[in-house]
Each structure stands twice: as structure tokens, then as C-alpha cells.
Motif scaffolding. Structure first.
Motif, short mmCIF file in Angstrom:
data_model
loop_
_atom_site.label_atom_id
_atom_site.label_comp_id
_atom_site.label_asym_id
_atom_site.label_seq_id
_atom_site.Cartn_x
_atom_site.Cartn_y
_atom_site.Cartn_z
N LEU A 336 -33.22 11.41 36.90
CA LEU A 336 -34.14 12.11 35.99
C LEU A 336 -33.98 13.62 36.10
O LEU A 336 -34.05 14.34 35.09
N THR A 340 -32.74 15.96 33.04
CA THR A 340 -33.56 17.07 32.56
C THR A 340 -32.73 18.34 32.45
O THR A 340 -32.82 19.08 31.46
N LEU A 384 -41.76 10.98 35.57
CA LEU A 384 -40.96 11.76 34.63
C LEU A 384 -41.53 13.16 34.44
O LEU A 384 -40.79 14.16 34.49
N ASN A 388 -39.99 16.89 35.38
CA ASN A 388 -39.89 17.94 34.37
C ASN A 388 -40.63 19.20 34.80
O ASN A 388 -40.13 20.32 34.62
#
Length: 450
Positions: A336, A340, A384, A388
């Protein structure tokens, strides 16, 4: 109204938790480094809860849940007495200041790992990524892949679930070719090179799978009613669960898709429905309703279909013990993080349009929708957003943690701090860029809901 309340509630819980975790990272490392913390605030604006701890620190929960901060004693903004110089942030060694600032994003990544670990430990029945119906003349159709094939790898990355397939396809936005491998129903594997000329993917209009030309495999929908919409034409006419639709206005019905197409074209029109109930053929007359769609008004009858049982071969229980869950959670969090960074790069290169940037409204909707799907989906959403939040805070903009780290790195290399006048200019530029970024994101959100 319920949906708005649900989204808002889930948003406040998610953002409040993630902000608290992020600021706790700054706080705990500051304390370990001997820095005096004056205030720990979750949110901005007027305090709705305040408590002074034994160390004299104010713990505050403020009215606007869109961020937070840890305020440390700092000689640049505070009058620091001689005896307090040792506990002032600006008088710490550069490595300590670096560690304190880096701890915020760092704890976001660690939190994502722990959440992902928890998801793996809880486990759930997860569909395997079997390809459903393939659209003719689509990108994937041109490769020779077929309905019933199962993704096992995309460009060297293992794809056990639809989530991993989605991640790997997203990472290839803007690329000319997507290599992938499937396993056939016969058990043999096949590798393909999917050529992507003029790939125009708009997440507001379709899923990434639809943009490539296929649907996720789902069990066949049946023409047997599983549930009814309250006060719908079907319920008012007396239709019930387990009724099987046989004919509409004398037209023989073969499958659920035929019911959808027939009803959609006859908004506000009278329809005679023939159906089976307990083996007995019955008839009822009703007037269809209507509903608004992006393509205009369409007919509505107010029934949900049953579906065939999901084949046991098409799903597995994705559960693991603590150590394996920690390894899997770390791997998923790393992917992830890299995704990103890739997507930020694609924003810069133009491969991902600025209109796809999401703001607080979209995040609130995502929080609400994931919460409605259950705890596993909501935890995945938290992981998630935590990733971020960590990556965004590491951007080298002076208003963010990454900007401070940039200044500390320069100080580390040169042996002297960046002049305050230079830092002030950087903070102003960073502030303007952040405001522009936020305005763009909110503007995109408003466009999506209007």
C-alpha cells in the motif's frame, strides 16, 4: 438521512483514531527525548473536552475533527527560562528533532501493519479472483484470457484476492502493457501481455475491472425473489420472498437480467406478473415505479434476486496465526505504501487525472460504506487511510512533517540550521500549496455528488 449520519459517524471515528495515533507518535517520542509537551489536541477549534495531566500537559478534544497537533515547548515561539532550555524542542540535537517529527508518519505505518495483522488473524471467507464475463473487443479479450480463468500473478506480484488484483492493476495506470498470469480451469497456467493503448480509466464512472473489459465472477442471479423493497410496487401487489418470476406481460422470463431490462424500459407502466409460489402458478397486476439514474429515469419494481450458491472451489478462508499475520500485514502495508507513492508520481506525470483526487467528503463516504460492510472492511479502510496519511505527511512541503525533516536533513549535512527567514518563506509556499490541494480535493468531492 441515515446514510449521511452513518458516513459522518464513521468518518469522525476513523479520522479521530488516525489523528490520535499520528499525534501520539510525536508525543511519545518527544517524551522519550526529554521534550516538554504543552498540549496534545485531537481536532481544532473550541475545546469540547480538556484535561490537565500530572505533567502539566493539556489533553484536548476539539470541535473540528479534521486534524490535530502536539504542541511542545519551543524557544522560537515561547519564552523559555534558562532551566527549561534542556526540555525545549529547539534546543534538542538534530537527530532527536528528526526522530520526534518522523514518529508521526512512522506510527501511521506501524498502525496499518497492526490493523492488517488483526484482519489476517480474524480471517474471512474471501473470493478467489476468478474472471467473470469478458466484454468483446476489450483489452483483456484481446489477450486470449477466458471466463473462468483465475488471476494468480500480475507483473510478478502474487494475486490471491480481488483486493490484490485491484492494487496491481492500479499500479499500472498509464502503462502500455500489463503482464499477467492466470490458471485455467484445466489446472494449466497461461501468461499474457495485455496491451493498453488509450486506456482511459475513470473511477467515478466504472471499476478498474470494467475499464479493462471483464466482470468479477459472481454466482448466477436467479429469477427467484430474495427480498423486496418496502412500499415498492412488488410489495404492494403482494409478491413475496421465494416467488419465482415466470412471465412479464406474457413474455417468458429466462433469467434475472431479462427482468432488469424489461422493467427498466417500462417506467410507470402497468405490468402483469406471472409467478410460481409453492409450485402454484399465480398472476398479479401492478404499476411499475421509477428511479433516477445517471442515464435518466428507469423503471423500478422493487425486488432483489436470489443467487446460486458460491462454489467452494471459488473462495478460501484467509486466516493465519499471529506470526504469519504479522508477516502478511507487513507485506500488505508495504505494498500500500509503494502504491501510494506510485499514484502520487502518476499525478505528477498526468497518468492519473487531478479530478481523481479525493477530499474529506469522499473519505467520509468511503468510511461509511466500509463500515456498512462490516468490521473487516472498515479495518481495511483504516489501514489504507493510515498509510495515505503517513505518506502525505512525508511530502517535502514545509507545512508537513516531511518539510521539517527536509530542513533537519539540511542541518544534519551542513552542521547548521536553515535560516529562519528561509524556513518562513517555505512555510508560506507550503501553506499555499496545501490550500490549493485541499480546495481541489473538495471541489472534486462536490462534483461527484452533484
Amino acid at each position: 438521512m441515515f446514510e449521511i449520519i452513518r458516513n459522518l459517524g464513521a468518518f469522525i471515528v476513523a479520522l479521530g483514531l488516525l489523528v490520535a495515533v499520528h499525534e501520539w507518535g510525536h508525543f511519545i517520542v518527544a517524551r522519550k527525548c526529554g521534550v516538554k509537551v504543552l498540549r496534545f489536541s485531537i481536532g481544532f477549534g473550541k475545546p469540547i473536552y480538556k484535561k490537565v495531566t500530572s505533567t502539566g500537559m493539556e489533553f484536548v478534544i476539539a470541535a473540528i475533527p479534521l486534524g490535530g497537533y502536539v504542541r511542545m515547548l519551543d524557544g522560537r515561539v515561547d519564552d523559555v527560562s534558562e532551566e527549561d532550555r534542556a526540555v525545549s524542542f529547539d534546543h534538542q540535537a538534530v537527530w532527536k528533532r528528526f526522530a520526534i517529527v518522523a514518529a508521526g508518519p512512522g506510527i501511521n505505518f506501524l498502525f496499518a501493519i497492526l490493523i492488517s495483522m488483526l484482519v489476517f488473524m480474524i480471517g474471512q471467507d474471501t473470493p478467489k479472483p476468478f474472471i467473470g464475463e469478458i466484454k468483446a473487443n476489450s483489452y483483456i479479450a484481446a489477450t486470449g484470457a477466458e471466463e473462468g480463468d483465475r488471476f494468480i500473478e500480475i507483473d510478478g506480484q502474487e494475486t490471491l484476492t480481488w483486493k490484490s488484483v485491484n492494487i496491481e492493476l492500479m499500479s499500472h495506470i498509464g502503462d502500455d502493457i500489463i503482464p499477467f498470469t492466470v490458471i485455467k480451469p484445466t489446472g494449466k497456467t497461461a501468461s499474457y501481455q495485455m496491451k493498453m493503448p488509450n486506456w482511459d480509466y475513470d473511477p467515478d464512472q466504472q471499476s478498474i475491472f470494467e475499464s479493462i473489459g471483464f466482470e468479477v465472477y459472481r454466482p448466477k442471479l436467479l429469477k427467484v425473489i430474495s427480498d423486496l423493497v418496502p412500499d415498492s410496487p412488488a410489495q404492494k401487489a403482494g409478491l413475496q420472498q421465494n416467488d419465482e418470476i415466470m412471465k412479464l406481460n406474457g413474455t417468458l422470463i429466462e433469467d434475472w437480467g431479462q427482468i432488469q431490462d424489461y422493467v427498466a424500459a417500462k417506467a410507470n407502466q402497468a405490468v402483469t406478473v406471472e409467478f410460481l409460489r409453492d409450485g402454484e402458478l399465480r398472476t398479479v397486476d401492478l404499476v411499475l415505479g421509477e428511479r433516477d439514474t445517471p442515464d435518466g429515469k428507469t423503471g423500478s419494481i422493487g425486488i432483489y434476486p436470489s443467487q446460486e450458491t458460491y462454489p467452494e472451489t471459488h473462495y478460501f478462508n484467509y486466516q493465519s496465526g499471529p506470526f504469519e499475520a504479522l508477516v502478511n500485514g507487513s507485506k500488505e502495508t508495504w505494498r500500500l505504501m509503494t502504491l501510494t507513492v506510485q499514484m502520487l508520481g502518476k499525478f505528477v506525470t498526468g497518468d492519473v487525472a487531478v479530478k481523481n483526487l479525493s477530499g474529506p467528503i469522499s473519505i467520509a463516504q468511503g468510511a461509511g460504506i466500509s463500515a456498512s460492510y462490516g468490521i473487516i472492511a472498515f479495518l481495511g479502510f483504516l489501514a489504507l487511510i493510515s498509510v495515505n496519511l503517513g505518506i502525505i505527511n512525508l511530502l517535502p512541503l514545509p507545512m508537513l512533517d516531511g518539510g521539517h525533516l527536509m530542513y533537519f536533513t539540511v542541518e544534519w549535512i551542513t552542521g547548521k540550521p536553515v535560516p529562519e527567514s528561509v524556513q518562513e518563506i517555505g512555510f508560506r509556499i507550503g501553506g499555499v500549496l496545501l490550500i490549493l490541494l485541499m480546495v481541489t480535493a473538495i471541489f472534486n468531492d462536490i462534483n461527484r455528488i452533484t
